[in-house]
Design an enzyme around this catalytic site. Structure first.
Site, short mmCIF file in Angstrom:
data_model
loop_
_atom_site.label_atom_id
_atom_site.label_comp_id
_atom_site.label_asym_id
_atom_site.label_seq_id
_atom_site.Cartn_x
_atom_site.Cartn_y
_atom_site.Cartn_z
CB THR A 144 -1.00 0.11 1.18
OG1 THR A 144 -1.62 1.27 1.41
CG2 THR A 144 -0.06 -0.32 2.48
CB SER A 179 -3.24 2.26 10.36
OG SER A 179 -3.30 1.50 9.50
CE1 TYR A 181 -3.88 -3.43 5.09
CE2 TYR A 181 -4.04 -0.72 5.13
CZ TYR A 181 -3.76 -2.08 4.41
OH TYR A 181 -3.79 -2.05 3.01
CG HIS A 182 -1.51 1.81 6.52
ND1 HIS A 182 -2.59 2.14 7.14
CD2 HIS A 182 -1.69 2.03 5.07
CE1 HIS A 182 -3.32 2.74 5.96
NE2 HIS A 182 -2.86 2.79 4.78
CE LYS A 185 -1.66 -4.70 2.71
NZ LYS A 185 -1.96 -5.63 1.89
N1 USQ Z 1 -11.34 9.90 4.43
C1 USQ Z 1 -12.15 11.02 4.70
N2 USQ Z 1 -13.56 10.87 4.58
C2 USQ Z 1 -14.13 9.57 4.54
C3 USQ Z 1 -13.25 8.38 4.50
C4 USQ Z 1 -11.97 8.63 4.43
O1 USQ Z 1 -11.67 12.14 4.72
O2 USQ Z 1 -15.36 9.28 4.67
C5 USQ Z 1 -9.87 10.14 4.42
C6 USQ Z 1 -9.13 9.38 5.55
O3 USQ Z 1 -9.17 10.07 6.70
C7 USQ Z 1 -7.94 9.39 4.73
C8 USQ Z 1 -8.16 9.24 3.27
O4 USQ Z 1 -9.64 9.62 3.19
O5 USQ Z 1 -6.99 10.50 4.84
C9 USQ Z 1 -8.08 7.88 2.74
O6 USQ Z 1 -9.00 6.78 3.52
P1 USQ Z 1 -9.58 5.72 3.05
O7 USQ Z 1 -10.40 5.29 4.05
O8 USQ Z 1 -10.18 5.75 1.46
O9 USQ Z 1 -8.32 4.91 2.74
P2 USQ Z 1 -7.18 4.32 3.76
O10 USQ Z 1 -7.65 3.99 5.03
O11 USQ Z 1 -5.91 4.94 3.57
O12 USQ Z 1 -6.94 2.56 3.30
C10 USQ Z 1 -7.28 2.21 1.86
C11 USQ Z 1 -7.63 0.83 1.60
C12 USQ Z 1 -6.19 0.22 2.29
C13 USQ Z 1 -5.14 0.60 1.22
C14 USQ Z 1 -5.10 2.34 1.22
C15 USQ Z 1 -4.19 2.64 0.32
O13 USQ Z 1 -8.34 0.45 2.82
O14 USQ Z 1 -6.40 -1.37 1.96
O15 USQ Z 1 -3.96 0.10 1.67
O16 USQ Z 1 -6.31 2.77 1.02
S1 USQ Z 1 -3.31 4.45 0.85
O17 USQ Z 1 -4.37 5.45 1.33
O18 USQ Z 1 -2.75 4.83 -0.45
O19 USQ Z 1 -2.50 3.71 1.89
#
Ligand code: USQ
Length: 397
Positions: A144, A179, A181-182, A185
């Protein structure tokens, strides 16, 4: 090519099995349906209706004229993987079978421990089984972009040149995951890098950004081939949640200041990139890293795009920031490289408005399913361990 997919019942796995079969590959997969139970535990379900696996497999065969070979089992069991590898003799292994949720891993000690043990053990089992049964195979592991965190400098693809006290070396770029989770990874990546070094394993570690969308290029209009689409606080990702919120008239929910930046890519691009990685394998002993995303976007800009597209479709939706349940930077620099996949032929989908439009149109058919579980949209998992429903920023002022 014979490709084995772990997590084949999931959002990416079910899509990839179709995409690769359509391209003529022989595909097998394993799953023990944990994603279905995690989402249920979060009080939700997939916005798109999902058939039980035995029925999914029948629809798959009818549509593609080929079986998807399937094992129901737990990847933390070494025996399972050993048996599968002996029987199927995979040439490529795509590891999508991990718990993918940052919020889920932050619930409490039980969830944090479980996510790390589950994710690290499954990767270990695959590595040892590759060494002993199919050492020529290529591991494509879903990492990720979140492994890097959000440093105040540019992010290379895995490695960078460092000069320190007069000496130079090519070293792994520091990981600063956000996190448990991260971090799981990151630990997986380190283990793969070491296995490549000592056993000559071929490995591609995909630092994938946040995926969104309901469509990929090989599913046609068969509703029963749709992949799952989650919208709860833990398994629903940002754009997917915004689109589900929009179709039921729920406010779109950027967290905090809402200027978090992440790399995003449509589901169809994720399929294209994973396939390019599979069809262009790493060399013996090579551990390579691909940053996989189409473009970096700001969360509020994405919410505004979803709001605009919704308006075009006659859906009137407001944006209301929620207090941020996470511990993360809300305004920051973020400039990762993403050249390696372009070099092997990735053609990015740049019209994300059209992608979002397609998703909202697909989801409008399932408005009742989203409405039925709408309480799952508001988070209650905080990074500091407290648990209460998050409030809107305008309620707190
Ligand atoms: N976010 C909001 N509002 C929401 C949902 C999320 O502002 O309703 C924000 C979060 O705080 C974060 C960002 O959007 O800053 C991304 O959150 P997310 O829930 O879309 O993604 P994340 O938790 O980072 O995890 C997801 C996948 C994970 C993958 C990751 C890639 O669940 O499996 O590893 O995206 S990355 O984000 O590039 O690490």
């Amino acid at each position: 090519m014979r490709v084995f997919i772990t997590g084949v019942d999931g959002y990416l796995g079910w899509s990839l099995a179709q995409y690769l079969t359509h391209k003529g590959h022989e595909v097998a997969g394993a799953d023990n349906f944990l994603r279905r139970s995690w989402v249920e535990e979060m009080g939700s379900w997939s916005a798109t209706p999902i058939l039980p696996m035995n029925e999914r497999l029948e629809v798959f065969k009818d549509h593609f004229g080929k079986d998807l070979i399937f094992w129901n089992g737990d990847l933390t069991s070494y025996d399972l993987i050993e048996n599968i590898f002996r029987e199927f003799q995979p040439e490529a292994i795509v590891h999508l079978g991990e718990c993918p949720s940052a919020p889920y891993s932050m619930i409490d000690v039980k969830h944090a421990t479980w996510v790390q043990i589950n994710n690290i053990t499954s990767t270990f089992n695959l590595l040892f089984a590759m060494r002993d049964i199919c050492p020529e195979a290529h591991l494509v592991k879903l990492g990720t972009m979140g492994e890097y965190g959000t440093p105040g400098v540019d992010i290379p693809e895995g490695f960078f040149e460092v000069e320190f006290r007069g000496r130079k070396d090519r070293l792994p770029f520091p990981r600063q995951a956000g996190s448990w989770y991260h971090w799981s990874k990151v630990h997986g990546s380190n283990n793969i890098m070491f296995a490549s070094k000592i056993w000559g394993i071929r490995a591609t570690d995909i630092m994938q950004g946040v995926v969104f969308g309901t469509r990929h290029d090989s599913m046609g209009d068969e509703e029963q081939l749709l992949t799952r689409l989650d919208f709860d606080q833990a398994f629903g990702t940002a754009i997917n949640r915004f689109c589900c919120q929009s179709v039921i008239g729920h406010p779109l929910t950027p967290y905090g200041k809402g200027h978090q930046k992440r790399g995003f890519l449509p589901l169809r691009d994720s399929m294209q990139c994973l396939t390019l990685a599979i069809e262009n394998p790493a060399q013996e002993g090579e551990y390579r890293v691909f940053n996989q995303f189409e473009e970096v976007y700001d969360i509020t800009d994405l919410a505004l795009t979803v709001q605009k597209v919704s308006g075009d479709l006659g859906l009137d939706v407001e944006i209301r920031n929620l207090m941020n349940p996470r511990d993360e930077l809300e305004e920051h620099y973020f400039n990762p490289d993403h050249q390696h996949l372009l070099d092997i032929g990735y053609q990015p989908t740049t019209d994300i408005e059209s992608e979002i439009r397609t998703m909202i149109e697909d989801l409008m058919k399932y408005r009742d399913r989203i409405e039925a579980k709408k309480s799952a949209l508001i988070p209650d998992v905080f990074w500091d361990g407290s648990k209460s429903k998050v409030r809107f920023v305008d309620e707190v002022k």
